[in-house]
Design a protein around this motif. Sequence first.
Motif, PDB file in Angstrom:
ATOM      1  N   LYS A   1       0.835  -1.199   0.000  1.00 22.90           N
ATOM      2  CA  LYS A   1       0.000   0.000   0.000  1.00 22.90           C
ATOM      3  C   LYS A   1       0.871   1.251   0.000  1.00 22.90           C
ATOM      4  O   LYS A   1       0.549   2.239  -0.671  1.00 22.90           O
ATOM      5  N   ALA A   2       1.981   1.224   0.734  1.00 24.15           N
ATOM      6  CA  ALA A   2       2.894   2.370   0.749  1.00 24.15           C
ATOM      7  C   ALA A   2       3.448   2.637  -0.650  1.00 24.15           C
ATOM      8  O   ALA A   2       3.496   3.791  -1.109  1.00 24.15           O
ATOM      9  N   ILE A   3       3.872   1.578  -1.327  1.00 22.37           N
ATOM     10  CA  ILE A   3       4.406   1.731  -2.681  1.00 22.37           C
ATOM     11  C   ILE A   3       3.331   2.274  -3.623  1.00 22.37           C
ATOM     12  O   ILE A   3       3.586   3.156  -4.449  1.00 22.37           O
ATOM     13  N   GLN A   4       2.120   1.747  -3.484  1.00 27.35           N
ATOM     14  CA  GLN A   4       1.017   2.219  -4.332  1.00 27.35           C
ATOM     15  C   GLN A   4       0.744   3.701  -4.113  1.00 27.35           C
ATOM     16  O   GLN A   4       0.430   4.433  -5.057  1.00 27.35           O
ATOM     17  N   MET A   5       0.914   4.176  -2.866  1.00 22.37           N
ATOM     18  CA  MET A   5       0.682   5.580  -2.538  1.00 22.37           C
ATOM     19  C   MET A   5       1.866   6.467  -2.902  1.00 22.37           C
ATOM     20  O   MET A   5       1.788   7.693  -2.821  1.00 22.37           O
ATOM     21  N   GLY A   6       2.995   5.846  -3.265  1.00 15.88           N
ATOM     22  CA  GLY A   6       4.185   6.625  -3.607  1.00 15.88           C
ATOM     23  C   GLY A   6       5.020   7.003  -2.405  1.00 15.88           C
ATOM     24  O   GLY A   6       5.844   7.925  -2.475  1.00 15.88           O
ATOM     25  N   TYR A   7       4.861   6.291  -1.291  1.00 15.89           N
ATOM     26  CA  TYR A   7       5.610   6.569  -0.069  1.00 15.89           C
ATOM     27  C   TYR A   7       6.786   5.605   0.074  1.00 15.89           C
ATOM     28  O   TYR A   7       6.773   4.491  -0.461  1.00 15.89           O
ATOM     29  N   ASN A   8       7.774   6.029   0.828  1.00 14.33           N
ATOM     30  CA  ASN A   8       8.893   5.165   1.189  1.00 14.33           C
ATOM     31  C   ASN A   8       8.491   4.402   2.450  1.00 14.33           C
ATOM     32  O   ASN A   8       8.406   4.992   3.525  1.00 14.33           O
ATOM     33  N   PRO A   9       8.258   3.091   2.374  1.00 13.86           N
ATOM     34  CA  PRO A   9       7.778   2.356   3.545  1.00 13.86           C
ATOM     35  C   PRO A   9       8.797   2.260   4.674  1.00 13.86           C
ATOM     36  O   PRO A   9       8.430   1.941   5.806  1.00 13.86           O
ATOM     37  N   ASP A  10      10.052   2.535   4.373  1.00  9.50           N
ATOM     38  CA  ASP A  10      11.095   2.465   5.400  1.00  9.50           C
ATOM     39  C   ASP A  10      11.316   3.783   6.124  1.00  9.50           C
ATOM     40  O   ASP A  10      11.996   3.825   7.150  1.00  9.50           O
ATOM     41  N   SER A  11      10.742   4.858   5.597  1.00  4.41           N
ATOM     42  CA  SER A  11      11.003   6.171   6.187  1.00  4.41           C
ATOM     43  C   SER A  11       9.745   7.032   6.201  1.00  4.41           C
ATOM     44  O   SER A  11       9.627   8.006   5.454  1.00  4.41           O
ATOM     45  N   PRO A  12       8.772   6.700   7.053  1.00  4.15           N
ATOM     46  CA  PRO A  12       7.523   7.469   7.126  1.00  4.15           C
ATOM     47  C   PRO A  12       7.757   8.873   7.673  1.00  4.15           C
ATOM     48  O   PRO A  12       8.707   9.113   8.425  1.00  4.15           O
ATOM     49  N   LYS A  13       6.870   9.778   7.328  1.00  3.01           N
ATOM     50  CA  LYS A  13       7.009  11.137   7.812  1.00  3.01           C
ATOM     51  C   LYS A  13       6.712  11.209   9.308  1.00  3.01           C
ATOM     52  O   LYS A  13       5.959  10.403   9.854  1.00  3.01           O
ATOM     53  N   ASN A  14       7.323  12.156   9.962  1.00  4.46           N
ATOM     54  CA  ASN A  14       7.099  12.472  11.383  1.00  4.46           C
ATOM     55  C   ASN A  14       7.617  11.403  12.342  1.00  4.46           C
ATOM     56  O   ASN A  14       7.382  11.507  13.550  1.00  4.46           O
TER      57      ASN A  14
END
Length: 289
Positions: A269-282
């Motif tokens: 889901k993180a990849i689909q959203m374009g996020y880095n799953p290893d380095s979430p914000k905040n």
Amino acid sequence: MKEFSFSFSKEKKYLFVGCGSSYNIGFIMKEILNNNNYNSNVITGGHTILFDKIVETDIAILITRTGETTETVEAAKILKNKGIKTIGITCSKNSAITSVCDQKIELDVAYEKSVVMTGSFVFILSLLLNGLKNNDYTEISKKVLANSKKVIDNLDLENYEHFVFLGYDENYGVSKEGALKLQEMALQYVEYHEPLEYRHGPISRLTEKSLVVMNSKNLKEEKKLKEDIKKLGAKVIEVSSEGEIEIPLMNGFETPLRLIPIQYLGYKKAIQMGYNPDSPKNLSKSVKL
């Protein structure tokens, strides 16, 4: 692994202490220990340092992946000062937690760079379970991963923006961890509940954009709930010996296997959203106060 020589005794009372995912490990272990007639409890590091309400305990097991989480380190000091034996479990060498605990278990083989706790979670949980009974997850974990990929890769994850995790006892802890993974990795709206509690209010939020992961014990009422949820238009993935993702039921000792599909779902889901799953914000790897 050679440094892990701890085993549980029915003559002792145990207290697990941790924060975030480390707390979830403690919750799962507490449930499995108590279900096997051991005496255990769990508490967050934050509650320990803020309130003087420690249950009667012989041994406190403090879990912090980095060994530097302030609340857990300070909790270790408090518990030690009360005369409770402390065991610090971490994936780092020469950390703050091991410097204050009576006994240390340094699992540097499970060290991970990711901010999100994934592989180390399964490693620590498996080691603790081996303190009750030796389990070899090597071959079955490969099958569970392949099955998880097959099921999750066939989902159109763009359609889902609400994730619900359901389970009883140790599976409630697994569900709590599943919700945390989707929240951390993919910044999704998540919930976790006991299965039958879901009908008592939370089900009102259910839509066709909801994906429900049911960590099932193959109970008849869980099956009925699954069908009710499907009738309301949501997607359900059952994780059990009879589910879409098949795992053997081993009286709770299968919990490390249950982490495989939820971690993979969070990653996808993180990849689909374009996020880095290893380095979430905040987020940072350690919370230091």
